[in-house]
Design a protein around this motif. Structure first.
Motif, PDB file in Angstrom:
ATOM      1  N   LEU A   1       0.840  -1.193   0.000  1.00  0.00           N
ATOM      2  CA  LEU A   1       0.000   0.000   0.000  1.00  0.00           C
ATOM      3  C   LEU A   1       0.877   1.245   0.000  1.00  0.00           C
ATOM      4  O   LEU A   1       1.961   1.247   0.579  1.00  0.00           O
ATOM      5  CB  LEU A   1      -0.906   0.007   1.224  1.00  0.00           C
ATOM      6  CG  LEU A   1      -1.810  -1.210   1.408  1.00  0.00           C
ATOM      7  CD1 LEU A   1      -2.516  -1.169   2.743  1.00  0.00           C
ATOM      8  CD2 LEU A   1      -2.809  -1.309   0.268  1.00  0.00           C
ATOM      9  N   THR A   2       0.387   2.302  -0.626  1.00  0.00           N
ATOM     10  CA  THR A   2       1.174   3.536  -0.691  1.00  0.00           C
ATOM     11  C   THR A   2       0.394   4.760  -0.239  1.00  0.00           C
ATOM     12  O   THR A   2       0.987   5.777   0.099  1.00  0.00           O
ATOM     13  CB  THR A   2       1.676   3.797  -2.127  1.00  0.00           C
ATOM     14  OG1 THR A   2       0.553   3.813  -3.011  1.00  0.00           O
ATOM     15  CG2 THR A   2       2.661   2.723  -2.565  1.00  0.00           C
ATOM     16  N   ARG A   3      -0.928   4.688  -0.242  1.00  0.00           N
ATOM     17  CA  ARG A   3      -1.723   5.862   0.119  1.00  0.00           C
ATOM     18  C   ARG A   3      -1.916   5.937   1.623  1.00  0.00           C
ATOM     19  O   ARG A   3      -2.099   4.932   2.301  1.00  0.00           O
ATOM     20  CB  ARG A   3      -3.060   5.826  -0.613  1.00  0.00           C
ATOM     21  CG  ARG A   3      -2.834   6.041  -2.121  1.00  0.00           C
ATOM     22  CD  ARG A   3      -4.096   5.956  -2.953  1.00  0.00           C
ATOM     23  NE  ARG A   3      -5.174   6.743  -2.395  1.00  0.00           N
ATOM     24  CZ  ARG A   3      -6.449   6.384  -2.486  1.00  0.00           C
ATOM     25  NH1 ARG A   3      -6.795   5.289  -3.113  1.00  0.00           N
ATOM     26  NH2 ARG A   3      -7.391   7.146  -1.963  1.00  0.00           N
ATOM     27  N   HIS A   4      -1.884   7.162   2.120  1.00  0.00           N
ATOM     28  CA  HIS A   4      -1.936   7.407   3.555  1.00  0.00           C
ATOM     29  C   HIS A   4      -3.091   6.671   4.237  1.00  0.00           C
ATOM     30  O   HIS A   4      -2.879   5.899   5.171  1.00  0.00           O
ATOM     31  CB  HIS A   4      -2.032   8.923   3.799  1.00  0.00           C
ATOM     32  CG  HIS A   4      -2.023   9.287   5.244  1.00  0.00           C
ATOM     33  ND1 HIS A   4      -0.885   9.727   5.894  1.00  0.00           N
ATOM     34  CD2 HIS A   4      -3.007   9.263   6.181  1.00  0.00           C
ATOM     35  CE1 HIS A   4      -1.179   9.955   7.153  1.00  0.00           C
ATOM     36  NE2 HIS A   4      -2.447   9.699   7.358  1.00  0.00           N
ATOM     37  N   MET A   5      -4.302   6.907   3.782  1.00  0.00           N
ATOM     38  CA  MET A   5      -5.454   6.327   4.485  1.00  0.00           C
ATOM     39  C   MET A   5      -5.535   4.812   4.319  1.00  0.00           C
ATOM     40  O   MET A   5      -6.060   4.127   5.195  1.00  0.00           O
ATOM     41  CB  MET A   5      -6.756   7.001   4.031  1.00  0.00           C
ATOM     42  CG  MET A   5      -6.879   8.445   4.509  1.00  0.00           C
ATOM     43  SD  MET A   5      -6.483   8.722   6.275  1.00  0.00           S
ATOM     44  CE  MET A   5      -7.799   7.791   7.080  1.00  0.00           C
ATOM     45  N   GLU A   6      -5.022   4.282   3.211  1.00  0.00           N
ATOM     46  CA  GLU A   6      -4.979   2.824   3.056  1.00  0.00           C
ATOM     47  C   GLU A   6      -4.054   2.222   4.105  1.00  0.00           C
ATOM     48  O   GLU A   6      -4.374   1.196   4.711  1.00  0.00           O
ATOM     49  CB  GLU A   6      -4.449   2.453   1.661  1.00  0.00           C
ATOM     50  CG  GLU A   6      -5.414   2.741   0.540  1.00  0.00           C
ATOM     51  CD  GLU A   6      -4.794   2.457  -0.830  1.00  0.00           C
ATOM     52  OE1 GLU A   6      -5.567   2.280  -1.780  1.00  0.00           O
ATOM     53  OE2 GLU A   6      -3.555   2.415  -0.955  1.00  0.00           O
ATOM     54  N   LEU A   7      -2.904   2.864   4.301  1.00  0.00           N
ATOM     55  CA  LEU A   7      -1.953   2.373   5.295  1.00  0.00           C
ATOM     56  C   LEU A   7      -2.512   2.488   6.707  1.00  0.00           C
ATOM     57  O   LEU A   7      -2.336   1.580   7.522  1.00  0.00           O
ATOM     58  CB  LEU A   7      -0.629   3.141   5.173  1.00  0.00           C
ATOM     59  CG  LEU A   7       0.217   2.753   3.956  1.00  0.00           C
ATOM     60  CD1 LEU A   7       1.202   3.852   3.610  1.00  0.00           C
ATOM     61  CD2 LEU A   7       0.936   1.433   4.212  1.00  0.00           C
ATOM     62  N   VAL A   8      -3.205   3.578   6.997  1.00  0.00           N
ATOM     63  CA  VAL A   8      -3.824   3.753   8.316  1.00  0.00           C
ATOM     64  C   VAL A   8      -4.851   2.642   8.554  1.00  0.00           C
ATOM     65  O   VAL A   8      -4.853   1.984   9.597  1.00  0.00           O
ATOM     66  CB  VAL A   8      -4.472   5.149   8.443  1.00  0.00           C
ATOM     67  CG1 VAL A   8      -5.329   5.241   9.708  1.00  0.00           C
ATOM     68  CG2 VAL A   8      -3.396   6.245   8.449  1.00  0.00           C
ATOM     69  N   ALA A   9      -5.697   2.394   7.573  1.00  0.00           N
ATOM     70  CA  ALA A   9      -6.729   1.357   7.703  1.00  0.00           C
ATOM     71  C   ALA A   9      -6.083  -0.019   7.884  1.00  0.00           C
ATOM     72  O   ALA A   9      -6.565  -0.838   8.682  1.00  0.00           O
ATOM     73  CB  ALA A   9      -7.641   1.367   6.472  1.00  0.00           C
TER      74      ALA A   9
END
Length: 64
Positions: free
Chosen positions: A33-41
């Motif tokens: 994953l590379t997108r901020h919110m994807e990584l947070v989730a």
């Protein structure tokens, strides 16, 4: 001098989850994953982090 921003969460993250920040950063960097919110989730779902802690780790890791 007090630490501000995402890094201010690091002591409580290490204490609560028992892993050094470097481990979390390595996990984040090795994730597909590379997108901020994807990584947070992902951190919340896979590793049980709270939103604030996950957000702080991702923000700091992606900025450095």
């Amino acid at each position: 001098m007090s630490v501000k921003g995402p890094a201010s969460y690091f002591p409580s993250i290490e204490q609560k989850y028992g892993r050094p920040i470097a481990d979390w950063q390595e996990l984040i960097r090795s994730s597909p994953l590379t997108r901020h919110m994807e990584l947070v989730a992902w951190l919340k779902a896979e590793h049980g982090l709270g939103h604030g802690h996950a957000n702080a780790l991702v923000a700091h890791t992606l900025a450095h």
